[in-house]
Every structure is written in structure tokens, then in C-alpha cells.
Design an enzyme around this catalytic site. Sequence first.
Site, PDB file in Angstrom:
ATOM      1  N   HIS A 124       4.631   1.176   6.095  1.00 43.53           N
ATOM      2  CA  HIS A 124       4.266   2.256   7.019  1.00 43.53           C
ATOM      3  C   HIS A 124       4.718   1.993   8.456  1.00 43.53           C
ATOM      4  O   HIS A 124       4.192   2.592   9.389  1.00 43.53           O
ATOM      5  CB  HIS A 124       2.749   2.493   6.975  1.00 43.53           C
ATOM      6  CG  HIS A 124       2.273   3.072   5.666  1.00 43.53           C
ATOM      7  ND1 HIS A 124       0.939   3.155   5.320  1.00 43.53           N
ATOM      8  CD2 HIS A 124       2.962   3.602   4.622  1.00 43.53           C
ATOM      9  CE1 HIS A 124       0.839   3.712   4.118  1.00 43.53           C
ATOM     10  NE2 HIS A 124       2.046   3.984   3.667  1.00 43.53           N
ATOM     11  N   SER A 193      -7.950   1.344  -0.106  1.00 43.24           N
ATOM     12  CA  SER A 193      -8.721   2.317  -0.877  1.00 43.24           C
ATOM     13  C   SER A 193      -7.885   2.871  -2.021  1.00 43.24           C
ATOM     14  O   SER A 193      -8.412   3.574  -2.883  1.00 43.24           O
ATOM     15  CB  SER A 193      -9.208   3.448   0.039  1.00 43.24           C
ATOM     16  OG  SER A 193      -8.115   4.023   0.712  1.00 43.24           O
TER      17      SER A 193
HETATM   18  P1  OAD Z   1      -8.531   2.589   3.974  1.00 42.73           P
HETATM   19  O1  OAD Z   1      -9.314   2.678   5.246  1.00 42.73           O
HETATM   20  O2  OAD Z   1      -8.312   3.854   3.211  1.00 42.73           O
HETATM   21  O3  OAD Z   1      -9.245   1.579   2.995  1.00 42.73           O
HETATM   22  C1  OAD Z   1      -9.679   0.328   3.425  1.00 42.73           C
HETATM   23  C2  OAD Z   1     -10.182  -0.421   2.199  1.00 42.73           C
HETATM   24  O4  OAD Z   1     -10.506  -1.729   2.603  1.00 42.73           O
HETATM   25  C3  OAD Z   1     -11.443   0.184   1.572  1.00 42.73           C
HETATM   26  O5  OAD Z   1     -11.269   0.266   0.175  1.00 42.73           O
HETATM   27  C4  OAD Z   1     -12.540  -0.828   1.936  1.00 42.73           C
HETATM   28  O6  OAD Z   1     -13.536  -0.921   0.929  1.00 42.73           O
HETATM   29  C5  OAD Z   1     -11.736  -2.104   2.022  1.00 42.73           C
HETATM   30  N1  OAD Z   1     -12.309  -3.120   2.925  1.00 42.73           N
HETATM   31  C6  OAD Z   1     -13.086  -2.953   4.023  1.00 42.73           C
HETATM   32  N2  OAD Z   1     -13.367  -4.136   4.607  1.00 42.73           N
HETATM   33  C7  OAD Z   1     -12.746  -5.078   3.858  1.00 42.73           C
HETATM   34  C8  OAD Z   1     -12.636  -6.499   3.943  1.00 42.73           C
HETATM   35  N3  OAD Z   1     -13.225  -7.177   4.937  1.00 42.73           N
HETATM   36  N4  OAD Z   1     -11.905  -7.148   2.999  1.00 42.73           N
HETATM   37  C9  OAD Z   1     -11.294  -6.461   2.007  1.00 42.73           C
HETATM   38  N5  OAD Z   1     -11.362  -5.124   1.875  1.00 42.73           N
HETATM   39  C10 OAD Z   1     -12.065  -4.443   2.786  1.00 42.73           C
HETATM   40  O7  OAD Z   1      -7.149   1.871   4.327  1.00 42.73           O
HETATM   41  P2  OAD Z   1      -5.789   1.854   3.495  1.00 42.73           P
HETATM   42  O8  OAD Z   1      -6.049   1.836   2.031  1.00 42.73           O
HETATM   43  O9  OAD Z   1      -4.965   0.774   4.077  1.00 42.73           O
HETATM   44  O10 OAD Z   1      -1.369   5.304   6.432  1.00 42.73           O
HETATM   45  O11 OAD Z   1      -5.185   3.248   3.889  1.00 42.73           O
HETATM   46  C11 OAD Z   1      -3.897   3.551   3.476  1.00 42.73           C
HETATM   47  C12 OAD Z   1      -3.170   4.341   4.498  1.00 42.73           C
HETATM   48  O12 OAD Z   1      -3.977   5.450   4.871  1.00 42.73           O
HETATM   49  C13 OAD Z   1      -2.928   3.649   5.813  1.00 42.73           C
HETATM   50  O13 OAD Z   1      -1.820   2.792   5.800  1.00 42.73           O
HETATM   51  C14 OAD Z   1      -2.679   4.809   6.716  1.00 42.73           C
HETATM   52  C15 OAD Z   1      -3.710   5.803   6.233  1.00 42.73           C
HETATM   53  O14 OAD Z   1      -3.271   7.070   6.157  1.00 42.73           O
HETATM   54  C16 OAD Z   1      -0.658   5.875   7.407  1.00 42.73           C
HETATM   55  O15 OAD Z   1      -1.055   5.902   8.564  1.00 42.73           O
HETATM   56  C17 OAD Z   1       0.634   6.415   6.948  1.00 42.73           C
END
Ligand code: OAD
Length: 247
Positions: A124, A193
Site C-alpha cells: 500500500h 482484519s
Molecule cells: P485493520 O484496522 O482493518 O485491522 C487491524 C487488525 O489488527 C484487527 O484484526 C485487530 O484485531 C488486529 N490487532 C489489533 N491490535 C493488535 C496487536 N497488538 N497485535 C496483533 N493484531 C492486532 O487494519 P488492516 O487489516 O491492516 O489500506 O487494514 C487493511 C487496510 O485497510 C489498510 O492497509 C488500509 C485500510 O484501508 C489502505 O489505506 C489502502
Amino acid sequence: MTDDIARARDLLDHATSVAVLTGAGISAESGIPTFRDALTGLWENFRPEELATPEAFEANPKLVWDWYAWRREIVAKAVPNEGHRALAELERQCREHEVDFTLVTQNVDGLHREAGSHRVVELHGNIRRVKCFGQHHPVEIWPEGDGVPACPRCGSLLRPDVVWFGEMLPSDELAAALAAARTCDVFLCVGTSAVVEPAASLPFMALQAGARVIEVNPRPTPLTPSASVSLHGTAAHLLPLIIGIAQ
Ligand code: OAD
């Protein structure tokens, strides 16, 4: 939990090719808010479609520029945590044993490289880089001020070099991520997520190609039912245990 950590370790120990996918969760313990977690999620306060799209930038460039400037400040102050460091150590161990290794991240914070990871695929983009909106000219230095700075080459407004909703992913990075998912025998999915495509499909592609999936996340995700090992806890706590650098 101890059994699951041992199973995850065992899968990694016997792998010939390892792919890792990380999301915002791995940087949560470095103080960078995730996107979709209740209370701390960045988008509890902002609607992404108002900020993270080309249309939003065209409609209100100052709002979008300022939002990213605020996020860039958070990232600039952040340092890698034990989770980032454990993945750098996993890469080192894989190299030592001639095991293929690719770390694919959806994060734009650059903390994996700062922690010592080398083979990092930034799907990204990277918030520390800036380019112009019109021609994608990379720009290294820009004036801080009230307005949105312009490109010294073409005059178009500057924007962060991150992928916005509705934009294509960088093609080399996407190709590398797809190749890693299709060829690995162990896929480690950390702190995502698993809902934003195409990254969300990578672990499922790996599963289809016969890989085993290890998931590290405090909460269940759409991937959890398909994971061989699902570890519910934080990345900074669990990854050092799985990688074997903490007891
Ligand atoms: P999310 O905010 O959707 O998800 C974060 C995940 O991390 C969740 O499943 C939480 O349960 C988990 N989590 C929280 N704290 C944690 C910890 N200390 N250790 C491990 N896991 C933990 O973020 P992403 O999945 O990265 O894209 O979101 C994907 C994309 O959505 C991002 O890259 C961004 C957004 O749209 C763009 O900006 C293009």
C-alpha cells in the site's frame, strides 16, 4: 496456547518457503492506531471515503494533506516493537537455513525495514514518501506551511505515496505478493482484519496452493476458521514466542 505456539514454531521449522502478511495490528503496540478497531481506530473519527480516495483529494486537498501530515507525525515518532523485531529475526533464520522468505505488509509506516527486515513488499505504499498528484513525480523535500505544496517539476499538488481506495496497487509489489502466496508452504498472517482486497485473498491463495496458515490476532477474522494455527493475542507478545526469541 503453549501447544499452539509450539505447533506454529514446528510449522515454521519445517517450512521450505515462508510468506508473512502484516496489517495495522502489528504496529498497534508502536502507538500507531489501527484502522478498524473500536475506540482506537483512525476511522472512528474520519470516514475513509472522505479522506483516502483520489476524489477526496480533488475535492478537498488541504483536508487530505493535513490528515496525512498528522499520520506522518505519528509514524515519525513510532519505533518498531518486539513483533517487528521478531519478524526480522525470522527472516534472518530463514536466510541461514536457505528457506525462501517474503514479508508482505499493508502498512505504510516503514517500521519493518526499521526493525531490520530486508525482503519487504509494501503493498500500500509508504507514508514517508511523497509524489505529485498529476504525474506521480517523486518529491523528496517540500515546504511545510498552510497550503498544500506543489510539485517543483509540474506544479501539480503533492500527495502521500500511498494507495488510496479505487487506485491500483503497485504492480511489482502485487506480483511479488502473489508469487509469495502461491509458492509458500507456511503463510503467517499477523494483525490484519483480512477484509481489504487484494491483500485479504493472499492467505486464501496460499491455502488453495496447499500451504498451512498461522494467524496471530487478538480477535477472530474471516481467515480464522481456515487457519491451521490461530493464536489469539498481540503481535509483540506472541511473535517473539513463536520465533523462539522469548520464553
Ligand atoms: P485493520 O484496522 O482493518 O485491522 C487491524 C487488525 O489488527 C484487527 O484484526 C485487530 O484485531 C488486529 N490487532 C489489533 N491490535 C493488535 C496487536 N497488538 N497485535 C496483533 N493484531 C492486532 O487494519 P488492516 O487489516 O491492516 O489500506 O487494514 C487493511 C487496510 O485497510 C489498510 O492497509 C488500509 C485500510 O484501508 C489502505 O489505506 C489502502
